[in-house]
Scaffold this motif. Sequence first.
Motif, mmCIF file in Angstrom:
data_model
loop_
_atom_site.group_PDB
_atom_site.id
_atom_site.type_symbol
_atom_site.label_atom_id
_atom_site.label_comp_id
_atom_site.label_asym_id
_atom_site.label_seq_id
_atom_site.Cartn_x
_atom_site.Cartn_y
_atom_site.Cartn_z
ATOM 1 N N HIS A 179 0.909 -1.006 0.154
ATOM 2 C CA HIS A 179 0.140 -0.149 0.123
ATOM 3 C C HIS A 179 0.717 1.108 0.182
ATOM 4 N N GLY A 236 -1.547 4.188 0.754
ATOM 5 C CA GLY A 236 -2.007 4.113 -0.434
ATOM 6 C C GLY A 236 -1.972 5.389 -1.597
ATOM 7 N N THR A 237 -0.996 6.363 -1.247
ATOM 8 C CA THR A 237 -0.890 7.575 -1.783
ATOM 9 C C THR A 237 0.411 7.695 -2.342
ATOM 10 N N SER A 265 -7.108 3.950 0.771
ATOM 11 C CA SER A 265 -6.202 5.238 0.391
ATOM 12 C C SER A 265 -6.455 6.642 1.193
ATOM 13 N N ALA A 291 -6.132 4.200 -5.566
ATOM 14 C CA ALA A 291 -4.639 4.877 -5.225
ATOM 15 C C ALA A 291 -4.746 6.389 -5.479
#
Length: 430
Positions: free
Chosen positions: A41, A48-49, A320, A361
């Motif tokens: 992630h 998630g970024t 995310s 994402a």
Amino acid sequence: MRTRTRVVASLAAAGVVALAGCGTDVDDITVGAGKGWPAPHHDATNAGTSPVTGAEAMSLSWSRPVGGPIAQPLTIGAEGQMFVTTSTGNCAIFSFQMRTGRKRFCNPLGPSTIEAPTVLDGVSNVYVGDDGAVNSFNYLGQPRWRTPVAGVPVAIQFTGDGNVLTVTQSGQVDVLSRQTGARVVSTLQLLGEPDFLKYPGLTRPASGDGLDDCRTGGPRCAVANTSAVDPSTGRFFVTVWEPGKPAAALRAMRYADGTVTQLWSAEILTGGSATSPALSADGDTVYIGDNSKRLIALDTADGTTRWVQPLNWTPTGGISVAGELIIPAGDEGYLSALRDKGDTVEIAWERKDLALRGTPAQAAGEVGYTVAAIGAGLNLITFDTATGKTVDSDPLPEATGTTTGTSIGPEGEVVVATRLGEIFAFTPDR
């Protein structure tokens, strides 16, 4: 069965030593978020970024099958080298080049490697679990070290001091030297140590015992998700379902001063954990989803609940998180975003027309990516994270089913893999 799982953790922890290969005590290799997608992630916080600015128009660059199913998100190194685990007759971990999709290497490992995520350091050394061990290979696939553990490492991350944190599905926690694989602290059992006097005849179960339940956060899988780590404080967050308990718990642990200790435990995950925990940028809030269709925010200091948001589906996989904006995943749901207001939460926007078939994402520049069902097929959707509006849609030719995750490369590439075992790589139109 659950007691036998507890015993294997203790037996393995008591007698194993790290098997060092060509490792070294010199540590001059970086770890952390950076560019690429070095963890399932993105980074240790599971947010998630990506810091890479997203492109508003993408084109399919290449696709290829790997010859077996895929269960975990792909990871991408700083130079674009990709890694993925699978289950084939000869190979369990593959590496591919971003530009062409050409295979760099594939290595055999245990059959449960498909359930094990990969993490990468700054020179694309890869760290991955299999049946009863944690392994490290260099970017060419040459073995660096292998350290025995009890079970299959379903959670693997880097600590703030650059070591490797692993947790198996049976609840064994280890912190290993990234250079040699040696244990840095004593092994900890999240289910507690077994009572050999009470159960003298217990035997060691298979490494994959209970692993099938991990896919749904079921009770036979003690730890079902990737841990979230706050590198600045040493705290990490892990989901645990103890035998006989009515619900799973989110536990806050801390690795510091040569030991791993528990800070708090919140037994709030009804039906088991459904997502990996994810941390806010300031480390004050941890987000988690359960199998009763809820997204929950907790204070990382003491585990008190900040808010609970019911969803219309069970969130799965990753969450995310970028600033106040939270975008959950879930193949039964649709693309939507929540806005964290501290002690409350509100719906920022919803796209009920976009049925999720993957994990959203976020990239820099208010650009997001996910895979959605369009007609009978699948499309990579590029969307505006501020409004949810679609800005680009690109088909995954002949793809069916769902995808394991959405990974953003160092040059803004987007790579997804179907659970049936095909990789699709998209490049920005710029």
